[in-house]
Design an enzyme around this catalytic site. Structure first.
Site, short mmCIF file in Angstrom:
data_model
loop_
_atom_site.label_atom_id
_atom_site.label_comp_id
_atom_site.label_asym_id
_atom_site.label_seq_id
_atom_site.Cartn_x
_atom_site.Cartn_y
_atom_site.Cartn_z
CG ASP A 159 -1.63 -1.36 1.37
OD1 ASP A 159 -2.33 -1.74 0.43
OD2 ASP A 159 -1.45 -2.03 2.39
CG HIS A 187 -3.21 -5.18 3.56
ND1 HIS A 187 -2.79 -4.41 2.53
CD2 HIS A 187 -3.57 -6.36 3.02
CE1 HIS A 187 -2.88 -5.10 1.41
NE2 HIS A 187 -3.36 -6.29 1.68
P1 NDP Z 1 -1.18 -15.77 -3.46
O1 NDP Z 1 0.21 -16.28 -3.39
O2 NDP Z 1 -1.60 -14.93 -4.60
O3 NDP Z 1 -1.54 -14.96 -2.12
C1 NDP Z 1 -1.21 -15.47 -0.84
C2 NDP Z 1 -1.79 -14.58 0.22
O4 NDP Z 1 -1.24 -13.27 0.12
C3 NDP Z 1 -3.30 -14.41 0.15
O5 NDP Z 1 -3.81 -14.48 1.48
C4 NDP Z 1 -3.46 -13.03 -0.41
O6 NDP Z 1 -4.63 -12.40 0.11
C5 NDP Z 1 -2.29 -12.36 0.21
N1 NDP Z 1 -1.95 -11.07 -0.38
C6 NDP Z 1 -1.48 -10.00 0.32
N2 NDP Z 1 -1.29 -8.96 -0.46
C7 NDP Z 1 -1.66 -9.33 -1.68
C8 NDP Z 1 -1.72 -8.67 -2.92
N3 NDP Z 1 -1.39 -7.41 -3.06
N4 NDP Z 1 -2.11 -9.35 -3.99
C9 NDP Z 1 -2.45 -10.63 -3.88
N5 NDP Z 1 -2.44 -11.31 -2.73
C10 NDP Z 1 -2.06 -10.66 -1.64
O7 NDP Z 1 -2.20 -16.97 -3.30
P2 NDP Z 1 -2.19 -18.40 -3.97
O8 NDP Z 1 -3.55 -18.92 -3.77
O9 NDP Z 1 -1.56 -18.39 -5.32
O10 NDP Z 1 -1.18 -19.19 -3.07
C11 NDP Z 1 -1.40 -19.41 -1.72
C12 NDP Z 1 -0.62 -20.65 -1.36
O11 NDP Z 1 -0.66 -20.77 0.04
C13 NDP Z 1 -1.19 -21.93 -1.97
O12 NDP Z 1 -0.13 -22.61 -2.59
C14 NDP Z 1 -1.67 -22.70 -0.73
O13 NDP Z 1 -1.46 -24.08 -0.87
C15 NDP Z 1 -0.78 -22.13 0.32
N6 NDP Z 1 -1.17 -22.25 1.69
C16 NDP Z 1 -0.17 -22.70 2.51
C17 NDP Z 1 -0.37 -22.83 3.84
C18 NDP Z 1 0.74 -23.34 4.65
O14 NDP Z 1 1.89 -23.20 4.28
N7 NDP Z 1 0.48 -23.94 5.79
C19 NDP Z 1 -1.67 -22.53 4.45
C20 NDP Z 1 -2.63 -21.99 3.51
C21 NDP Z 1 -2.37 -21.87 2.18
P3 NDP Z 1 -6.03 -12.38 -0.69
O15 NDP Z 1 -6.59 -13.76 -0.60
O16 NDP Z 1 -6.82 -11.36 0.08
O17 NDP Z 1 -5.72 -11.96 -2.10
#
Ligand code: NDP
Length: 328
Positions: A159, A187
């Site tokens: 931001d 945020h």
């Molecule tokens: P992203 O990598 O795109 O995003 C991950 C997180 O970052 C989301 O919560 C997203 O929020 C947040 N975020 C913060 N700022 C931004 C921004 N400016 N733009 C986009 N996202 C932002 O998500 P993916 O779905 O591609 O990947 C998430 C991964 O996390 C998956 O591979 C999943 O398996 C993994 N995961 C792993 C966990 C663990 O390690 N234990 C637990 C849960 C998930 P928002 O949703 O609001 O966009």
């Protein structure tokens, strides 16, 4: 130093991870002379995809990448880590209420806080990127009683960077002319990007713009809704810029802020600026020797007061909701 710094990244097989890991491995976080060991956490079904990402990391032959470990067990992956970048989170699904979202993320960030408490290095610094980032950081912090609370933070640097970029474009100046930008609060769409304390080429930014309608009606909503605008344009969320801001945040925390400038970080409030103590809220901070301090003594006018209070009220509601769920 030749001892690698151990950097944990969660959600490492996700979109942000795909930008973030290569930047960290190439030295963008800790510099070209510090070897890095990556510790990558994923949920079990994503481990295969993560193996593919690790193959690509191998193929880059990064001189600064000293090793990579992956896994789905936080107590193994976080063992001895110095920096933790918590990116993986549960996104809001269709029809999902905020309470459901907070509960799902509590199921991720409470155990991760406990695991960090148990096995991270003594100098651990935790950055939460995964949304709702401020409250996820609060949950992790509350579940890690032995880690000093100032080692937990949430990302508002994206931001902050967006606000710098919008202001620079409006005034036709390079981004390097803009100092002392501040994002206050959560945020989320209630965040408050503050031009009243920012400077452009050493002069007050709000006065230089001289257009309160632009500031209130264009600048603030453009910064706050930038994520949605990128999804609309790109058909996917802003992963590369989120990764870049995560690097900026963690690098500033390690290297410090330059004289005459500050950054925005969401950190545990000590009550400064009337922000309820204990909430993880974004403030202007300076960093020295790996420790952040909230910039003190800024005058807050009525306009800013109202915006800060609204965002902090949202944080307090989120805090009350996770307290009600027994997560903190
Ligand atoms: P992203 O990598 O795109 O995003 C991950 C997180 O970052 C989301 O919560 C997203 O929020 C947040 N975020 C913060 N700022 C931004 C921004 N400016 N733009 C986009 N996202 C932002 O998500 P993916 O779905 O591609 O990947 C998430 C991964 O996390 C998956 O591979 C999943 O398996 C993994 N995961 C792993 C966990 C663990 O390690 N234990 C637990 C849960 C998930 P928002 O949703 O609001 O966009």
């Amino acid at each position: 130093s030749t001892t690698p710094v151990k950097v944990a990244v969660t959600g490492a097989a996700g979109q942000i991870g795909y930008s973030l890991l290569f930047r960290i491995a190439s030295g963008a976080l800790l510099g070209p002379d510090t070897p890095v060991e990556l510790r990558l956490l994923e949920i079990t079904p994503a481990l295969k995809a993560l193996e593919g990402v690790v193959m690509e990391l191998d193929d880059c032959a990064f001189p600064t990448l000293a090793g990579v470990q992956i896994g789905d067990d936080a107590t193994k992956v976080f063992d001895g880590v110095n920096l933790a970048l918590l990116v993986g989170a549960r996104p809001r699904g269709p029809g999902m209420e905020r309470g459901d979202l907070l509960e799902a993320n509590g199921g991720i960030f409470a155990p991760q806080g406990k695991a960090l408490n148990e096995v991270a290095a003594d100098d651990i610094k935790v950055t939460v990127t995964g949304n709702p980032a401020n409250t996820n950081a609060l949950i992790a912090m509350s579940n890690a009683p032995d880690i000093p609370t100032e080692r937990f933070s949430a990302l508002t640097r994206l931001d902050h960077n967006r606000a710098i970029s919008q202001l620079a474009a409006k005034l036709g100046v390079p981004v390097t002319e803009i100092k002392k930008m501040t994002i206050w609060g959560n945020h989320s769409a209630t965040q408050y990007p503050d031009l009243f304390h920012a400077e452009v080429s050493g002069k007050n930014a709000a006065e230089t713009v001289g257009d309160q309608d632009w500031l209130a009606g264009t600048f603030i909503p453009t910064v706050a809704k930038r994520g949605a605008a990128i999804i609309e344009a790109r058909g996917a969320s802003s992963a590369a810029s989120a990764a870049s801001a995560t690097i900026d945040h963690a690098r500033t925390w390690v290297q410090g802020t330059p004289d005459g400038d500050w950054v925005s970080m969401a950190v545990r409030s000590d009550g400064s600026y009337g922000v309820q103590e204990g909430l993880i809220s974004s403030f202007p901070v300076t960093v020295k020797d790996g420790q952040w301090s909230i910039v003190q003594g800024l005058e807050i006018d009525d306009f800013s007061r109202g915006k800060i209070d609204a965002s902090v009220a949202e944080l307090a509601e989120e805090r009350d909701a996770v307290k009600g769920l027994g997560l903190i």
